[in-house]
Design a protein around this motif. Structure first.
Motif, short mmCIF file in Angstrom:
data_model
loop_
_atom_site.label_atom_id
_atom_site.label_comp_id
_atom_site.label_asym_id
_atom_site.label_seq_id
_atom_site.Cartn_x
_atom_site.Cartn_y
_atom_site.Cartn_z
N LYS A 110 49.20 -12.94 7.42
CA LYS A 110 47.71 -11.96 8.07
C LYS A 110 47.75 -11.02 8.09
CE LYS A 110 44.80 -12.16 11.99
NZ LYS A 110 44.33 -12.31 13.38
N GLU A 111 48.53 -10.27 8.04
CA GLU A 111 49.00 -8.90 7.61
C GLU A 111 48.74 -8.52 6.66
OE1 GLU A 111 52.28 -7.30 9.69
OE2 GLU A 111 51.54 -7.67 11.56
N LYS A 113 47.09 -10.04 4.06
CA LYS A 113 46.15 -10.35 3.85
C LYS A 113 45.49 -8.73 3.85
CE LYS A 113 45.95 -14.82 4.68
NZ LYS A 113 45.65 -16.36 4.63
N ASP A 114 45.60 -8.19 4.92
CA ASP A 114 44.77 -7.64 5.44
C ASP A 114 45.59 -5.94 5.06
OD1 ASP A 114 43.89 -8.24 7.74
OD2 ASP A 114 44.89 -8.30 8.91
N GLU A 115 46.54 -5.69 4.56
CA GLU A 115 46.56 -4.71 3.70
C GLU A 115 46.27 -4.94 2.11
OE1 GLU A 115 51.24 -4.77 3.69
OE2 GLU A 115 51.64 -4.41 5.85
N LYS A 117 43.97 -6.24 1.41
CA LYS A 117 42.30 -5.54 1.49
C LYS A 117 42.17 -4.61 1.58
CE LYS A 117 37.93 -6.71 3.71
NZ LYS A 117 37.33 -7.42 5.34
N GLU A 118 42.91 -3.23 2.67
CA GLU A 118 42.97 -2.35 2.45
C GLU A 118 43.09 -1.67 1.24
OE1 GLU A 118 45.90 -1.60 5.41
OE2 GLU A 118 44.28 -1.95 7.35
#
Length: 412
Positions: A110-111, A113-115, A117-118
């Motif tokens: 999940k992290e 995926k967030d990274e 995206k960032e």
């Protein structure tokens, strides 16, 4: 257990033998029972077959062995059950660890995926910044081109006026060279005049300070002459001193060596006789070693100081070195007397003689003559003079010579 098994086997054998004997008795009893002479009433109702004692013991032993076997079986069963329970607990713990790892991996995914995206957002911002920077760079390049064009115009203007400045510089350099020659000549003349004004002076080095507290310096000088060269006093009588004093006149308690004494003689011949006597042997005064030398100007002493290490090595090699006035070195080599005004001349001389060059080592040192030569370049650069140091020598120039550079060290 072995003893028990042996007893069991023995009991079994005895039981078999008893069985055989019992059968024989039974047979005898039956025969006797059914014999024509016997009667049924002769048999007793209480006559039952007797069990041997060994059999009973064997049976007890078998029961004991069975109980032991049952106990061992129960213990082994409990141990196996405990092992299985332990393995079950370990499997549960491993299962919980795996579940935790799975949860952690899910969180990491999940992290990530967030990274990701960032990062996409950051890449987009970087593209925008690059585009803005590219536009700004184009503007700056255009501005720089305009400034370069302006500078080219100014350079052309300066080049057009540089020729006139060069001509003026050449004229000024010629004037400076002439002035430098005049200054050098005046310095040489000044040094010569100062040295000539000191020709009647002698410098006494190493005289302790406590002596002149009890006696005046002129009396001490006369005693030094009387102790080391009494023949001068016998020929000339009393030594006439025009003036004598310590240099510098103010005592510095931080100095570890005594101040020099400068004496001006009224009679130059007596001064020369004392100086020649001091060159032949070391002078002493009340057990203390004192040196007597010619009093010279500070610049001349500095030039002579540059020859110290060369002079010592040349004397060790038997070259008979001498320091001539004002600061010229002479040596005796291969039946000839060679003279050198500067250390550079001496270096060029030994460079042509490899056997002599190996005995000297070259090191840089500031020289008054080399610094004067740099005045031709506007005085902005300083050139170093190369002087010779004796290999393996740790001797330093006398610190007393450093005090000779003050104006009050000489008498007019």
């Amino acid at each position: 257990m072995r003893g028990t098994r042996a007893q069991t086997n023995t009991g079994r054998k005895e039981g078999v033998n008893l069985n055989k004997q019992q059968k024989q008795k039974k047979e005898t009893t039956i025969d006797s029972y059914y014999s024509p002479n016997g009667t049924e009433g002769e048999r007793s109702a209480n006559d039952k077959p007797e069990i041997p004692a060994n059999w009973i013991q064997a049976v007890e032993e078998l029961k004991t062995q069975l109980r032991e076997a049952e106990d061992n079986w129960e213990k082994n069963l409990k141990i196996k059950i405990s092992h299985l329970e332990t393995e079950a607990l370990e499997l549960k713990e491993e299962n919980s660890v795996l579940k935790a790892k799975i949860i952690q991996l899910e969180n990491e995914a999940k992290e990530m995926k967030d990274e990701a995206k960032e990062m996409k957002d950051e890449i987009k911002r970087m593209k925008d910044n690059l585009q803005r920077n590219s536009d700004q760079k184009e503007k700056d390049d255009q501005k720089a081109k305009d400034e370069i064009e302006s500078l080219r115009t100014r350079v052309k203007q300066l080049e057009s006026s540089d020729l006139t400045r060069q001509q003026d510089t050449i004229k000024q350099n010629k004037k400076n060279e002439k002035i430098e020659e005049n200054v050098k000549h005046l310095i040489h003349k000044t040094d010569d005049l100062e040295n000539r004004s000191r020709r009647d002076n002698l410098r006494i080095i190493g005289l302790p300070e406590d002596h002149d507290k009890r006696k005046s310096l002129d009396i001490i000088l006369e005693e030094i002459i009387q102790e080391n060269c009494p023949e001068i006093l016998e020929q000339k009588g009393k030594v006439e001193i025009e003036r004598i004093h310590r240099s510098p006149p103010v005592f510095n308690p931080q100095l570890t060596t005594p101040r020099n004494v400068i004496a001006k003689f009224k009679n130059n011949q007596i001064k020369e006789q004392v100086l020649q006597a001091a060159k032949k042997k070391p002078f002493r005064y009340h057990g203390n070693m004192v040196r007597i030398t010619q009093d010279l100007s500070a610049s001349t002493l500095k030039d002579r100081k540059a020859w110290n290490m060369i002079f010592r090595k040349a004397r060790e090699l038997g070259l008979q070195p001498r320091i001539k006035y004002p600061s010229k070195l002479t040596i005796f080599l291969q039946g000839k007397v060679w003279s050198f005004n500067t250390t550079e001349e001496f270096q060029a001389f030994i460079n042509k003689r490899p056997d002599l060059n190996r005995k000297f080592e070259v090191q840089p040192q500031n020289s008054r003559e080399s610094s004067k030569g740099n005045l031709k370049r506007g005085g902005k650069q300083q050139q170093q003079q190369r002087f010779l140091r004796v290999p393996g020598s740790n001797q330093k120039p006398l610190s007393l010579l450093g005090r000779m550079n003050t104006p009050e060290n000489y008498l007019r």
